[in-house]
Design a protein around this motif. Structure first.
Motif, PDB file in Angstrom:
ATOM      1  N   ALA A 262      16.522  49.173  75.476  1.00 34.62           N
ATOM      2  CA  ALA A 262      17.967  49.154  75.709  1.00 34.62           C
ATOM      3  C   ALA A 262      18.452  50.505  76.213  1.00 34.62           C
ATOM      4  O   ALA A 262      19.263  50.580  77.150  1.00 34.62           O
ATOM      5  CB  ALA A 262      18.692  48.777  74.411  1.00 34.62           C
ATOM      6  N   ALA A 263      17.958  51.593  75.605  1.00 33.14           N
ATOM      7  CA  ALA A 263      18.351  52.932  76.048  1.00 33.14           C
ATOM      8  C   ALA A 263      17.863  53.208  77.466  1.00 33.14           C
ATOM      9  O   ALA A 263      18.589  53.799  78.276  1.00 33.14           O
ATOM     10  CB  ALA A 263      17.801  53.981  75.077  1.00 33.14           C
ATOM     11  N   ALA A 264      16.645  52.766  77.776  1.00 29.01           N
ATOM     12  CA  ALA A 264      16.090  52.994  79.112  1.00 29.01           C
ATOM     13  C   ALA A 264      16.926  52.287  80.176  1.00 29.01           C
ATOM     14  O   ALA A 264      17.245  52.868  81.228  1.00 29.01           O
ATOM     15  CB  ALA A 264      14.639  52.517  79.163  1.00 29.01           C
ATOM     16  N   LEU A 265      17.305  51.030  79.912  1.00 28.17           N
ATOM     17  CA  LEU A 265      18.106  50.294  80.886  1.00 28.17           C
ATOM     18  C   LEU A 265      19.507  50.884  80.997  1.00 28.17           C
ATOM     19  O   LEU A 265      20.093  50.923  82.092  1.00 28.17           O
ATOM     20  CB  LEU A 265      18.182  48.817  80.497  1.00 28.17           C
ATOM     21  N   GLY A 266      20.060  51.360  79.881  1.00 34.53           N
ATOM     22  CA  GLY A 266      21.367  52.012  79.931  1.00 34.53           C
ATOM     23  C   GLY A 266      21.342  53.253  80.799  1.00 34.53           C
ATOM     24  O   GLY A 266      22.284  53.515  81.561  1.00 34.53           O
ATOM     25  N   VAL A 267      20.268  54.020  80.714  1.00 40.48           N
ATOM     26  CA  VAL A 267      20.120  55.210  81.563  1.00 40.48           C
ATOM     27  C   VAL A 267      20.006  54.797  83.031  1.00 40.48           C
ATOM     28  O   VAL A 267      20.566  55.455  83.920  1.00 40.48           O
ATOM     29  CB  VAL A 267      18.900  56.038  81.123  1.00 40.48           C
TER      30      VAL A 267
ATOM     31  N   ALA B 159      25.563  44.393  80.195  1.00 43.62           N
ATOM     32  CA  ALA B 159      26.270  43.739  79.089  1.00 43.62           C
ATOM     33  C   ALA B 159      25.595  42.421  78.712  1.00 43.62           C
ATOM     34  O   ALA B 159      25.449  42.098  77.523  1.00 43.62           O
ATOM     35  CB  ALA B 159      27.734  43.506  79.457  1.00 43.62           C
ATOM     36  N   MET B 160      25.175  41.647  79.715  1.00 45.05           N
ATOM     37  CA  MET B 160      24.451  40.400  79.432  1.00 45.05           C
ATOM     38  C   MET B 160      23.122  40.687  78.733  1.00 45.05           C
ATOM     39  O   MET B 160      22.739  40.008  77.783  1.00 45.05           O
ATOM     40  CB  MET B 160      24.226  39.626  80.733  1.00 45.05           C
ATOM     41  N   PHE B 161      22.430  41.713  79.225  1.00 48.92           N
ATOM     42  CA  PHE B 161      21.156  42.083  78.614  1.00 48.92           C
ATOM     43  C   PHE B 161      21.327  42.463  77.153  1.00 48.92           C
ATOM     44  O   PHE B 161      20.549  42.044  76.283  1.00 48.92           O
ATOM     45  CB  PHE B 161      20.538  43.247  79.389  1.00 48.92           C
ATOM     46  N   MET B 162      22.366  43.251  76.833  1.00 47.49           N
ATOM     47  CA  MET B 162      22.556  43.708  75.457  1.00 47.49           C
ATOM     48  C   MET B 162      22.939  42.568  74.524  1.00 47.49           C
ATOM     49  O   MET B 162      22.562  42.570  73.351  1.00 47.49           O
ATOM     50  CB  MET B 162      23.611  44.806  75.413  1.00 47.49           C
TER      51      MET B 162
ATOM     52  N   VAL C  53      27.005  49.772  61.353  1.00 46.75           N
ATOM     53  CA  VAL C  53      28.161  50.209  62.139  1.00 46.75           C
ATOM     54  C   VAL C  53      27.688  50.749  63.490  1.00 46.75           C
ATOM     55  O   VAL C  53      28.306  50.492  64.533  1.00 46.75           O
ATOM     56  CB  VAL C  53      28.964  51.267  61.363  1.00 46.75           C
ATOM     57  N   GLN C  54      26.606  51.511  63.466  1.00 45.20           N
ATOM     58  CA  GLN C  54      26.039  52.005  64.730  1.00 45.20           C
ATOM     59  C   GLN C  54      25.607  50.838  65.617  1.00 45.20           C
ATOM     60  O   GLN C  54      25.820  50.858  66.832  1.00 45.20           O
ATOM     61  CB  GLN C  54      24.851  52.915  64.452  1.00 45.20           C
ATOM     62  N   PHE C  55      25.001  49.816  65.025  1.00 45.53           N
ATOM     63  CA  PHE C  55      24.601  48.619  65.773  1.00 45.53           C
ATOM     64  C   PHE C  55      25.825  47.969  66.422  1.00 45.53           C
ATOM     65  O   PHE C  55      25.753  47.465  67.554  1.00 45.53           O
ATOM     66  CB  PHE C  55      23.901  47.645  64.826  1.00 45.53           C
ATOM     67  N   SER C  56      26.959  47.995  65.722  1.00 44.53           N
ATOM     68  CA  SER C  56      28.190  47.443  66.281  1.00 44.53           C
ATOM     69  C   SER C  56      28.625  48.216  67.515  1.00 44.53           C
ATOM     70  O   SER C  56      29.008  47.630  68.535  1.00 44.53           O
ATOM     71  CB  SER C  56      29.301  47.470  65.228  1.00 44.53           C
ATOM     72  N   PHE C  57      28.577  49.553  67.436  1.00 43.09           N
ATOM     73  CA  PHE C  57      28.924  50.373  68.591  1.00 43.09           C
ATOM     74  C   PHE C  57      27.966  50.112  69.747  1.00 43.09           C
ATOM     75  O   PHE C  57      28.364  50.059  70.913  1.00 43.09           O
ATOM     76  CB  PHE C  57      28.861  51.851  68.213  1.00 43.09           C
ATOM     77  N   THR C  58      26.692  49.952  69.432  1.00 44.34           N
ATOM     78  CA  THR C  58      25.669  49.809  70.465  1.00 44.34           C
ATOM     79  C   THR C  58      25.791  48.509  71.235  1.00 44.34           C
ATOM     80  O   THR C  58      25.395  48.431  72.396  1.00 44.34           O
ATOM     81  CB  THR C  58      24.272  49.905  69.823  1.00 44.34           C
ATOM     82  N   THR C  59      26.347  47.479  70.611  1.00 43.16           N
ATOM     83  CA  THR C  59      26.378  46.159  71.244  1.00 43.16           C
ATOM     84  C   THR C  59      27.775  45.679  71.632  1.00 43.16           C
ATOM     85  O   THR C  59      27.937  45.022  72.662  1.00 43.16           O
ATOM     86  CB  THR C  59      25.758  45.108  70.297  1.00 43.16           C
ATOM     87  N   THR C  60      28.797  46.019  70.855  1.00 45.66           N
ATOM     88  CA  THR C  60      30.098  45.371  71.034  1.00 45.66           C
ATOM     89  C   THR C  60      30.808  45.816  72.305  1.00 45.66           C
ATOM     90  O   THR C  60      31.296  44.998  73.083  1.00 45.66           O
ATOM     91  CB  THR C  60      30.999  45.642  69.814  1.00 45.66           C
ATOM     92  N   PHE C  61      30.900  47.141  72.544  1.00 44.84           N
ATOM     93  CA  PHE C  61      31.590  47.635  73.733  1.00 44.84           C
ATOM     94  C   PHE C  61      30.623  48.369  74.648  1.00 44.84           C
ATOM     95  O   PHE C  61      30.997  49.345  75.299  1.00 44.84           O
ATOM     96  CB  PHE C  61      32.733  48.566  73.331  1.00 44.84           C
TER      97      PHE C  61
ATOM     98  N   VAL D  67      29.016  39.199  72.357  1.00 50.44           N
ATOM     99  CA  VAL D  67      29.157  38.342  73.539  1.00 50.44           C
ATOM    100  C   VAL D  67      30.630  38.239  73.928  1.00 50.44           C
ATOM    101  O   VAL D  67      31.006  38.401  75.103  1.00 50.44           O
ATOM    102  CB  VAL D  67      28.582  36.945  73.258  1.00 50.44           C
ATOM    103  N   ILE D  68      31.489  37.981  72.941  1.00 52.14           N
ATOM    104  CA  ILE D  68      32.920  37.819  73.211  1.00 52.14           C
ATOM    105  C   ILE D  68      33.525  39.121  73.728  1.00 52.14           C
ATOM    106  O   ILE D  68      34.241  39.145  74.737  1.00 52.14           O
ATOM    107  CB  ILE D  68      33.643  37.348  71.941  1.00 52.14           C
ATOM    108  N   ALA D  69      33.222  40.230  73.018  1.00 52.63           N
ATOM    109  CA  ALA D  69      33.844  41.511  73.371  1.00 52.63           C
ATOM    110  C   ALA D  69      33.410  41.989  74.754  1.00 52.63           C
ATOM    111  O   ALA D  69      34.251  42.429  75.556  1.00 52.63           O
ATOM    112  CB  ALA D  69      33.500  42.564  72.315  1.00 52.63           C
ATOM    113  N   ASN D  70      32.123  41.901  75.068  1.00 55.56           N
ATOM    114  CA  ASN D  70      31.655  42.373  76.372  1.00 55.56           C
ATOM    115  C   ASN D  70      32.175  41.500  77.507  1.00 55.56           C
ATOM    116  O   ASN D  70      32.480  42.003  78.599  1.00 55.56           O
ATOM    117  CB  ASN D  70      30.129  42.426  76.391  1.00 55.56           C
ATOM    118  N   GLY D  71      32.269  40.201  77.263  1.00 61.69           N
ATOM    119  CA  GLY D  71      32.861  39.333  78.273  1.00 61.69           C
ATOM    120  C   GLY D  71      34.313  39.694  78.553  1.00 61.69           C
ATOM    121  O   GLY D  71      34.755  39.736  79.709  1.00 61.69           O
TER     122      GLY D  71
END
Length: 574
Positions: A62-67, A128-131, A371-379, A435-439
């Motif tokens: 996930a970090a690699a694709l984000g970069v 966003a779809m990938f995450m 909580v960190q997982f929430s930050f990593t995926t939600t937005f 899924v909802i938030a990123n959409g």
């Protein structure tokens, strides 16, 4: 192993044994399950390190694709036509506040436009779809990983409720089990606390609205020129301070009357609302309810904030980056220095059992990581570098937790378990919310849809022309005109500071004559809703396919359990 490891009077592991246990616990992260960590601390601690290690490993792709997404935006940093259109523009923009602000040139925000493009480009949608799918695969693969190890530990069919009942019967043969109860008073209190959190979010909005015009009056040129950006960053810092205060308030009061599972769910709920209430405002309301020249929406007498002409996503990125960096950095420093200071202060104290008050809290560690997982995926659509920051933090977190657990704090009583408990349900809920938030972020906050509509409906290439840039003129197309001769506009702006400007532009799709919404606005809005529905349905289908394709239990684990059951039944039937 439990008998051979010596514990001193403070409940911590002796120096001669701590290195061995520390190495074993860190080794759990890398899936080499040495017995000393599990035997000494129990399966509960071992499963925490197993989960943390699995989470950290899966953060790598996930970090690699984000970069890669970030570098994709960086590659077209100087050649992107939208950036050039902003940087080379002579467009005069309307003042950002009422009486104290002046008109400004769109080209003054060239740097802001460049930053916006780094985090709002075509790669963001795919990431966003990938995450969203990554979150599902992470959970499904974790279930398989957990099943494999709890089967090896022979605790697969272990039941915590039965063990607690057995202990009660051993202590008191005539005991009666604790009855399950529902308290309407507690539920009402939870709703009141949630309303309080929403109120705090409104207070942060008021701060941002008031801070921007006040900073624009400052004598310092830097603050005056970057009033909005500084206001956003100050709001993010204030949000972080609010998070720290409210987290301690929730823990202090909720722990007094809630059971462990109920406390876990409600504590995470409060933490989530405290963390994300301001982010939801920035993502979905900022710049969409502020009105137009002559009819601005006001809060506490001040105009609501407007989005930058390059898009609203950068404000969300700044908010997330500040909170995530502060939270991870300062939390690690605080969590490590406080036990170290307490341990050093207690050196030479008589060996009394209660001299070491700090106990390693598995709940706090899980809460921090979830909580960190929430930050990593939600937005993540607004901040593709979030997985990278999480990965870097976890590399240090693993080591710091192990040192803190075996050297600085009193150890937990070893306990059996075969799962991480209610945290699995919390992670599943976050996966759905992601899924909802990123959409919504891509469909509502990002400029992806307006750019798409312009390219195929209003831009130079809409009529089949291919000898020009398809996005040429996009920035100008998203702006509307306000004329200073209009009496309502004169009431909002201080004409003496207009420097003979007869009209100015603002970001919206409105008619220049009567400020009514144009047909292009309604088309963009329709496409936004269509994209959100399509995005969420496609991603949800992919999530279900991923969950179905990856079974929770490996075939080897199922076969081993079948043989164990067969052997047990044969033994019982003899």
């Amino acid at each position: 192993m439990r008998d051979t490891l010596w514990i001193n009077n403070t409940g911590t592991v002796s120096k001669s044994a701590s290195t061995s246990v520390l190495t074993s616990c860190i080794s759990v992260v890398f899936a080499f399950i040495f017995p000393s960590c599990r035997y000494y601390f129990g399966e509960k601690i071992a499963l925490y390190y197993l989960w943390l290690g699995w989470y950290t490993k899966l953060l790598v792709p996930a970090a690699a694709l984000g970069v890669v997404v970030f570098l994709y935006g960086l590659a077209f940093f100087n050649t992107n036509p939208l950036i050039n259109e902003v940087c080379q523009s002579n467009i005069i923009m309307c003042p950002r506040c009422d009486k104290t602000c002046q008109v400004w040139k769109l080209s003054d925000t060239c740097s802001y436009a460049k930053v916006s493009h780094l985090f709002d480009n075509e790669g963001t949608v795919a990431f966003a779809m990938f995450m969203a799918i990554w979150a599902t695969l992470f959970l499904e693969l974790w279930k398989r990983h957990r099943a494999r190890h709890v089967s090896q530990w022979k605790v697969y069919d272990w039941c915590e409720e039965e063990e607690e009942l057995i202990m009660e019967i051993v202590n008191d043969p005539d005991c009666t089990p604790k009855q399950f109860r529902h308290s309407y008073l507690r539920s009402t209190l939870v709703l009141i606390l949630l309303m309080l959190i929403i109120g705090l979010a409104h207070a942060l909005v008021v701060f941002r609205v008031v801070a921007a015009p006040l900073l624009s009056e400052c004598q310092w040129k830097f603050l005056k020129d970057h009033a909005n950006t500084v206001a956003v960053m100050l709001g993010a810092v204030l949000h972080y301070v609010t998070i720290q205060i409210m987290t301690r308030v929730w823990k202090l009061h909720l722990s007094l009357f809630l059971t462990l599972q109920s406390f876990t769910v409600k504590m995470f709920t409060f933490q989530f609302f405290t963390l994300f209430s301001s982010l939801f405002y920035v993502a979905f309301f900022l710049g969409r309810i502020n009105g137009h020249p002559g009819n601005y929406v006001r809060l506490a007498g001040f105009r609501l904030e407007e989005c930058h002409p390059s898009g609203c996503l950068t404000d969300l990125f700044i908010q997330m980056a500040v909170i995530m960096l502060l939270k991870q950095t300062l939390n690690n420093i605080f969590e490590f220095t406080v036990p170290t200071y307490t341990s050093n202060r207690n050196l030479g104290t008589p060996p009394i059992q209660d001299v070491h008050p700090l106990t390693f809290s598995l709940f706090n560690e899980f809460l921090e990581m979830v909580v960190q997982f929430s930050f990593t995926t939600t937005f993540v659509a607004a901040f593709p570098l979030a997985p990278l920051l999480a990965l870097i933090n976890n590399i240090f977190e693993i080591r710091l937790d192990a040192i803190k657990m075996v050297r600085l704090e009193r150890r937990l009583v070893p306990r059996k378990t075969n799962d991480i408990g209610v945290w699995t349900k919390v992670l599943e809920a976050i996966g759905v919310l992601a899924v909802i938030a990123n959409g919504l972020v891509i469909g509502v906050s990002s400029d992806f849809i307006p750019r798409l509509v312009y390219r195929y409906r209003y831009g130079p290439c809409a009529n089949g022309t291919t000898d020009t840039r398809c996005m040429q003129g996009y920035i100008n197309d998203t702006l509307s005109m306000a004329f200073m001769s209009h009496p309502d506009v004169q009431r909002d702006f201080k004409i003496e500071q207009m420097h003979n400007v007869t009209e100015c532009c603002y970001r919206d799709y409105r008619s220049d004559e009567d400020y009514s919404l144009t047909p292009q606005f309604w088309l963009v809005l329709a496409v936004r809703f269509a994209f959100i529905i399509l995005f969420e349905h496609v991603v949800v289908v992919c999530k279900f396919i991923a969950a179905w394709f990856v079974p929770n239990n490996p075939i080897g684990v199922k076969n081993d359990r079948l043989h164990d059951k067969l052997a047990r039944l044969k033994e019982e039937l003899r």
